[in-house]
Design a protein around this motif. Structure first.
Motif, PDB file in Angstrom:
ATOM      1  N   GLN A 147       1.642  23.915  53.406  1.00  0.00           N
ATOM      2  CA  GLN A 147       2.293  25.196  53.680  1.00  0.00           C
ATOM      3  C   GLN A 147       1.494  26.321  53.024  1.00  0.00           C
ATOM      4  O   GLN A 147       1.023  26.188  51.897  1.00  0.00           O
ATOM      5  CB  GLN A 147       3.721  25.217  53.129  1.00  0.00           C
ATOM      6  N   VAL A 148       1.341  27.395  53.757  1.00  0.00           N
ATOM      7  CA  VAL A 148       0.620  28.546  53.229  1.00  0.00           C
ATOM      8  C   VAL A 148       1.499  29.263  52.204  1.00  0.00           C
ATOM      9  O   VAL A 148       2.691  29.465  52.417  1.00  0.00           O
ATOM     10  CB  VAL A 148       0.252  29.509  54.381  1.00  0.00           C
ATOM     11  N   GLU A 149       0.892  29.638  51.078  1.00  0.00           N
ATOM     12  CA  GLU A 149       1.644  30.326  50.033  1.00  0.00           C
ATOM     13  C   GLU A 149       1.896  31.785  50.413  1.00  0.00           C
ATOM     14  O   GLU A 149       1.036  32.452  50.982  1.00  0.00           O
ATOM     15  CB  GLU A 149       0.888  30.270  48.707  1.00  0.00           C
ATOM     16  N   LYS A 150       3.067  32.265  50.060  1.00  0.00           N
ATOM     17  CA  LYS A 150       3.437  33.650  50.327  1.00  0.00           C
ATOM     18  C   LYS A 150       3.664  34.365  49.005  1.00  0.00           C
ATOM     19  O   LYS A 150       3.915  33.736  47.975  1.00  0.00           O
ATOM     20  CB  LYS A 150       4.704  33.698  51.173  1.00  0.00           C
ATOM     21  N   PRO A 151       3.602  35.711  49.011  1.00  0.00           N
ATOM     22  CA  PRO A 151       3.870  36.438  47.767  1.00  0.00           C
ATOM     23  C   PRO A 151       5.325  36.280  47.345  1.00  0.00           C
ATOM     24  O   PRO A 151       6.188  35.929  48.142  1.00  0.00           O
ATOM     25  CB  PRO A 151       3.546  37.892  48.133  1.00  0.00           C
ATOM     26  N   LYS A 152       5.585  36.557  46.073  1.00  0.00           N
ATOM     27  CA  LYS A 152       6.947  36.475  45.557  1.00  0.00           C
ATOM     28  C   LYS A 152       7.595  37.855  45.591  1.00  0.00           C
ATOM     29  O   LYS A 152       6.941  38.864  45.341  1.00  0.00           O
ATOM     30  CB  LYS A 152       6.932  35.944  44.124  1.00  0.00           C
ATOM     31  N   LEU A 153       8.860  37.886  45.898  1.00  0.00           N
ATOM     32  CA  LEU A 153       9.625  39.121  45.888  1.00  0.00           C
ATOM     33  C   LEU A 153      10.082  39.400  44.455  1.00  0.00           C
ATOM     34  O   LEU A 153      10.871  38.644  43.882  1.00  0.00           O
ATOM     35  CB  LEU A 153      10.834  39.007  46.819  1.00  0.00           C
ATOM     36  N   GLU A 154       9.573  40.468  43.866  1.00  0.00           N
ATOM     37  CA  GLU A 154       9.934  40.826  42.503  1.00  0.00           C
ATOM     38  C   GLU A 154      11.250  41.605  42.501  1.00  0.00           C
ATOM     39  O   GLU A 154      11.495  42.428  43.393  1.00  0.00           O
ATOM     40  CB  GLU A 154       8.836  41.671  41.857  1.00  0.00           C
ATOM     41  N   ILE A 155      12.089  41.356  41.487  1.00  0.00           N
ATOM     42  CA  ILE A 155      13.389  42.026  41.387  1.00  0.00           C
ATOM     43  C   ILE A 155      13.516  42.651  40.001  1.00  0.00           C
ATOM     44  O   ILE A 155      13.398  41.959  38.987  1.00  0.00           O
ATOM     45  CB  ILE A 155      14.552  41.056  41.626  1.00  0.00           C
ATOM     46  N   GLN A 156      13.725  43.958  39.953  1.00  0.00           N
ATOM     47  CA  GLN A 156      13.956  44.678  38.711  1.00  0.00           C
ATOM     48  C   GLN A 156      15.361  45.272  38.736  1.00  0.00           C
ATOM     49  O   GLN A 156      15.788  45.821  39.759  1.00  0.00           O
ATOM     50  CB  GLN A 156      12.919  45.801  38.516  1.00  0.00           C
ATOM     51  N   THR A 157      16.096  45.167  37.633  1.00  0.00           N
ATOM     52  CA  THR A 157      17.472  45.664  37.586  1.00  0.00           C
ATOM     53  C   THR A 157      17.668  46.621  36.412  1.00  0.00           C
ATOM     54  O   THR A 157      16.820  46.707  35.514  1.00  0.00           O
ATOM     55  CB  THR A 157      18.469  44.504  37.440  1.00  0.00           C
ATOM     56  N   SER A 158      18.806  47.300  36.421  1.00  0.00           N
ATOM     57  CA  SER A 158      19.178  48.163  35.302  1.00  0.00           C
ATOM     58  C   SER A 158      19.242  47.333  34.028  1.00  0.00           C
ATOM     59  O   SER A 158      19.584  46.138  34.059  1.00  0.00           O
ATOM     60  CB  SER A 158      20.543  48.814  35.562  1.00  0.00           C
ATOM     61  N   GLU A 159      18.910  47.945  32.894  1.00  0.00           N
ATOM     62  CA  GLU A 159      18.938  47.215  31.631  1.00  0.00           C
ATOM     63  C   GLU A 159      20.356  46.889  31.196  1.00  0.00           C
ATOM     64  O   GLU A 159      20.639  45.791  30.704  1.00  0.00           O
ATOM     65  CB  GLU A 159      18.222  48.026  30.549  1.00  0.00           C
ATOM     66  N   LYS A 166      21.580  49.339  39.518  1.00  0.00           N
ATOM     67  CA  LYS A 166      20.540  49.368  40.541  1.00  0.00           C
ATOM     68  C   LYS A 166      19.686  48.096  40.480  1.00  0.00           C
ATOM     69  O   LYS A 166      19.505  47.510  39.416  1.00  0.00           O
ATOM     70  CB  LYS A 166      19.639  50.596  40.354  1.00  0.00           C
ATOM     71  N   ALA A 167      19.184  47.729  41.644  1.00  0.00           N
ATOM     72  CA  ALA A 167      18.223  46.622  41.747  1.00  0.00           C
ATOM     73  C   ALA A 167      17.110  47.054  42.692  1.00  0.00           C
ATOM     74  O   ALA A 167      17.380  47.576  43.781  1.00  0.00           O
ATOM     75  CB  ALA A 167      18.885  45.355  42.254  1.00  0.00           C
ATOM     76  N   THR A 168      15.859  46.852  42.261  1.00  0.00           N
ATOM     77  CA  THR A 168      14.701  47.223  43.069  1.00  0.00           C
ATOM     78  C   THR A 168      13.930  45.966  43.453  1.00  0.00           C
ATOM     79  O   THR A 168      13.621  45.122  42.602  1.00  0.00           O
ATOM     80  CB  THR A 168      13.776  48.180  42.302  1.00  0.00           C
ATOM     81  N   PHE A 169      13.615  45.844  44.736  1.00  0.00           N
ATOM     82  CA  PHE A 169      12.916  44.685  45.286  1.00  0.00           C
ATOM     83  C   PHE A 169      11.527  45.126  45.747  1.00  0.00           C
ATOM     84  O   PHE A 169      11.407  46.144  46.453  1.00  0.00           O
ATOM     85  CB  PHE A 169      13.699  44.095  46.457  1.00  0.00           C
ATOM     86  N   SER A 170      10.478  44.383  45.386  1.00  0.00           N
ATOM     87  CA  SER A 170       9.124  44.814  45.725  1.00  0.00           C
ATOM     88  C   SER A 170       8.171  43.628  45.858  1.00  0.00           C
ATOM     89  O   SER A 170       8.394  42.563  45.279  1.00  0.00           O
ATOM     90  CB  SER A 170       8.596  45.785  44.663  1.00  0.00           C
ATOM     91  N   PHE A 171       7.106  43.830  46.645  1.00  0.00           N
ATOM     92  CA  PHE A 171       5.990  42.890  46.748  1.00  0.00           C
ATOM     93  C   PHE A 171       4.845  43.604  47.456  1.00  0.00           C
ATOM     94  O   PHE A 171       5.027  44.687  48.033  1.00  0.00           O
ATOM     95  CB  PHE A 171       6.378  41.615  47.511  1.00  0.00           C
ATOM     96  N   THR A 172       3.658  43.024  47.417  1.00  0.00           N
ATOM     97  CA  THR A 172       2.487  43.593  48.081  1.00  0.00           C
ATOM     98  C   THR A 172       2.197  42.812  49.353  1.00  0.00           C
ATOM     99  O   THR A 172       2.096  41.576  49.338  1.00  0.00           O
ATOM    100  CB  THR A 172       1.263  43.566  47.161  1.00  0.00           C
ATOM    101  N   ASN A 173       2.056  43.507  50.456  1.00  0.00           N
ATOM    102  CA  ASN A 173       1.755  42.895  51.746  1.00  0.00           C
ATOM    103  C   ASN A 173       0.352  42.277  51.700  1.00  0.00           C
ATOM    104  O   ASN A 173      -0.639  42.989  51.520  1.00  0.00           O
ATOM    105  CB  ASN A 173       1.828  43.966  52.840  1.00  0.00           C
ATOM    106  N   PRO A 174       0.225  40.945  51.861  1.00  0.00           N
ATOM    107  CA  PRO A 174      -1.104  40.316  51.776  1.00  0.00           C
ATOM    108  C   PRO A 174      -1.895  40.382  53.073  1.00  0.00           C
ATOM    109  O   PRO A 174      -3.064  39.972  53.099  1.00  0.00           O
ATOM    110  CB  PRO A 174      -0.755  38.868  51.437  1.00  0.00           C
TER     111      PRO A 174
END
Length: 725
Positions: free
Chosen positions: A621-633, A642-650
């Motif tokens: 299986q081809v590896e995909k990037p991980k979805l990073e999750i950042q939340t309020s402290e 709040k929760a922010t979801f991010s990743f870089t398009n490969p």
């Protein structure tokens, strides 16, 4: 008011009318019957108090949303232990004068201690009884039927010559569940860490991918959500589990395996494996069970589109845990699908090396899936000889009919390990999934059958069998996985493993036929398909086959390489590239075949001089990037976070038709968020949402990003929610 005379909405409305009319008529007739009874001086019931939260704490059901409903809370109890119940009468209770009957199993209330056996319903008067409040301790046996119960209270006089009894019907639904904490219950689990994982934990992982590079897909089970338990009980109705069998976990889980899919009844989920999901939701877009269950109810209890094996398994985990059955999701990597009970996976090749789809008779559709996901449930097996209790395999993915329905199991893992395929239920099919030998047959005009065996691979199937390790949690990796392959079979290559195979062969006439063969072929050329460890999406890679002539003579070798994109089930999608040719090897010479290709590799070679044939295959299986999750402290109950979801398009192309699926039991309701615009090639995706936590403690956010060009970019994050200040 006009109303359309077709469609599910109209049918639901009509069904509601029927139910309302029937209920009203029944209530009127009951009132008329009571009015016609001779007058009595029986004490009348004013109301019933269930001590819902107090009982829930001692019954390990305090996490169920139904217990905490502000308007209409429901008692959720476990069988095999007592619970408190109070009945308020209009007059003071006099046990010597008043006769009171609870209609669970017509338990007569006249004792200050339990008098029945532990296999019967029982009741005693609690010392806390005062005035017109009768406080009772009610015991439900560990064999009680699981589901919804109602209570009728009949009151009269101890003097049997006094006519008539008053009837009070309590309208509250009381849920009775299996009890893994009770030693008399057949689902009892002694280890508290395992009880917490397999019954209480409402989040976890389902493992997918290739066996050398598997990954845990985070999943929100949500078995305590207000939609889960009612649907679980409905599934028992849908799969027609008889009332008398609903105390038997063997029959209940078999019903669940049939009722979760929609193949026979209109169960929860429709399966689809062809990649076309335009009229529903693609399986990889789901992040938890609750959203699926809510869709099921909102759609008038019509099947939700779509699921694949890991989604079916996750739903089964939710349903089983909701009912109190210990359950774990199981992933078998390199999983066999034996279609003719031969206990083998058979592939047939003509003289040119082309595979014959369906075999020589067109009826052999054996396949090998990259992975397949099912469930294990824990219980005693009183229907089997001693020693076969413990983990039992069930499978809700519709594959093979059993008793004329798409259902599978429960089959004892001990039976699978020993090769005892004659024991209920569906043991041959599950045994082959983890143990089948792969046989390659070549066209042979000198064979009576027309085919001779070229190769038998004894150790390819069931390479790893993964589940989540109790008590461990890893959001960033898979340190929380546990390989339970030894629960299913003995170590590959050991005498015990081969004895189990031979034991199983004895129980299958078809298997005996396929294992009878003659082979007298000189094998002096060595072949090896070099496994690919891993690649990342967007990167090229090489496939290598090493061929070495170990003889003292020249050998002419014909070789064929192909690469295909495939579904995880092993079904071909399209041919990407192939290469073929013939070449000569001098004595002791080694040759490498190299071809740029992708996804699924298959190779076949023949040695002209000796007739030696070699085949092998590889998938990954081809590896995909991980979805990073950042939340309020600082995360608190009923405080906006709040929760922010991010990743870089490969990819070297923009991502379109983007959607973010988010789930988090106790944090937010599951939702699918449509993302406006595109994610630029090699660009960064970022999206922020707000949520209002409902429940304090350790919770988990689970999310998945999906686009037309790239799907199932997943991530999870554990957060600690503080109590409201």
């Amino acid at each position: 008011m006009s109303r359309s005379r077709s469609g599910s909405g109209y049918n639901n409305w009509v069904s509601g009318l029927r139910n309302d009319f029937s209920r009203s008529l029944e209530n009127r007739r009951r009132a008329e019957a009571e009015a016609e009874k001779p007058p009595s001086s029986a004490n009348k019931v004013d109301r019933v108090h269930w001590y819902i939260k107090d009982n829930a704490k001692t019954h390990n059901t305090i996490k169920y949303d139904l217990v905490h409903d502000d308007k209409d809370p429901k008692p959720v109890l476990r069988r095999g232990q007592t619970f408190y119940l109070a009945i308020r009468f209009r007059n003071d209770v006099d046990i010597k004068r008043d006769r009171i009957v609870l209609n669970f199993k017509f338990v007569t209330v006249q004792n200050t201690k339990f008098t029945k056996t532990k296999d019967e319903w029982d009741c005693r008067i609690d010392p806390g009884t005062r005035g017109n409040d009768l406080v009772l301790q009610v015991y439900s046996p560990a064999s009680a039927m699981v589901g919804i119960w109602r209570l009728d209270v009949r009151t009269g006089l101890q003097d049997i010559n006094q006519p008539g009894m008053e009837l009070f019907s309590e309208e509250t639904d009381c849920f009775i569940l299996f009890n893994p904490w009770c030693k008399d219950d057949s689902v009892y689990v002694e280890d508290d860490v395992k009880r917490q994982e397999y019954v209480i934990n409402d989040k976890g992982k389902v493992y997918v991918g290739a066996y050398r590079k598997s990954r845990g897909r985070a999943w929100a089970y949500g078995q305590f959500d207000d939609v889960a338990l009612p649907v679980a009980v409905y599934i028992l109705e849908l799969s027609r589990v008889a009332d008398a069998e609903r105390g038997n976990p063997v029959r209940v889980v078999r019903g669940i395996s049939a009722g979760v899919n929609d193949s026979d009844e209109e169960g929860i989920l429709s399966g689809r494996w062809d990649g076309e999901y335009s009229d529903g939701v693609a399986p990889y877009r789901w992040t938890g069970s609750v959203r699926i269950l809510e869709e099921f109810v909102k759609n008038g209890y019509k099947p939700v589109k779509y699921g694949q094996c890991w989604v079916f398994s996750a739903l089964v985990t939710t349903i089983c845990r909701s009912l109190g059955i210990p359950c774990r999701s199981i992933t078998n990597f390199v999983s066999a699908h034996d279609t003719n009970s031969s206990l083998t996976i058979d592939k047939f090749f003509d003289k040119e090396g082309n595979e014959l789809e369906g075999g020589p008779d067109g009826e052999n559709w054996d396949s090998v899936w990259n992975f397949h996901v099912w469930n294990d449930v824990w219980m005693a097996r009183n229907d089997l000889p001693p020693g076969y209790g413990g983990w039992q395999a069930i499978d809700a993915t519709p594959q093979e009919e059993s008793d004329h329905k798409m259902q599978c199991g429960p089959v004892s893992l001990q039976a699978i390990r020993r090769g005892d395929i004659g024991l209920n239920y569906d043991a041959p099919f599950v045994f082959a999934e983890v143990n089948a030998d792969i046989m390659h047959w070549g066209e042979d005009e000198n064979s009576d059958w027309g085919w001779s065996r070229m190769k038998m691979n004894k150790y390819h199937i069931g390479r790893a069998i993964l589940t989540r390790n109790p008590g461990k949690d890893d959001d960033d990796g898979d340190a929380d996985q546990e390989d339970v392959v030894n629960d299913y079979k003995n170590a590959e290559g050991t005498q015990a493993e081969r004895l189990a195979i031979h034991n199983a062969i004895r129980g299958s006439s078809r298997a005996q036929q396929y294992y009878q063969y003659n082979k007298d072929i000189k094998e002096d050329v060595f072949f090896d398909l070099i496994d690919i460890d891993k690649i990342s999406i967007g990167e090229p890679f090489q496939v290598k086959v090493v061929i070495r002539n170990d003889s003292n003579e020249q050998r002419k070798v014909s070789a064929y390489l192909s690469a295909r994109s495939v579904y995880y089930t092993g079904v071909n999608v399209s041919l990407i590239k192939k290469a073929e040719g013939t070449f000569s090897l001098a004595p002791k010479q080694t040759q490498k075949l190299v071809e740029q290709c992708m996804i699924k590799i298959y190779a076949i070679s023949r040695v002209k001089e000796t007739g030696q044939t070699w085949t092998d295959e590889d998938d990954f299986q081809v590896e995909k990037p991980k979805l990073e999750i950042q939340t309020s402290e600082d995360i608190q109950v009923r405080k906006t976070c709040k929760a922010t979801f991010s990743f870089t398009n490969p990819l070297d192309m923009p991502l379109t038709d983007c959607q973010l699926s988010v789930d988090g039991a106790g944090l937010m309701r599951p939702k699918a968020i449509k993302i406006d615009g595109e994610v630029a090639a090699k660009g960064k995706f970022s999206h922020t949402i707000q949520f209002l936590p409902r429940i304090h403690g350790e919770r988990k956010i689970i999310a998945s990003f999906n686009a037309k060009e790239l799907f199932d970019v997943a991530g999870a994050k554990t957060v600690t929610v503080k109590k409201e200040q």
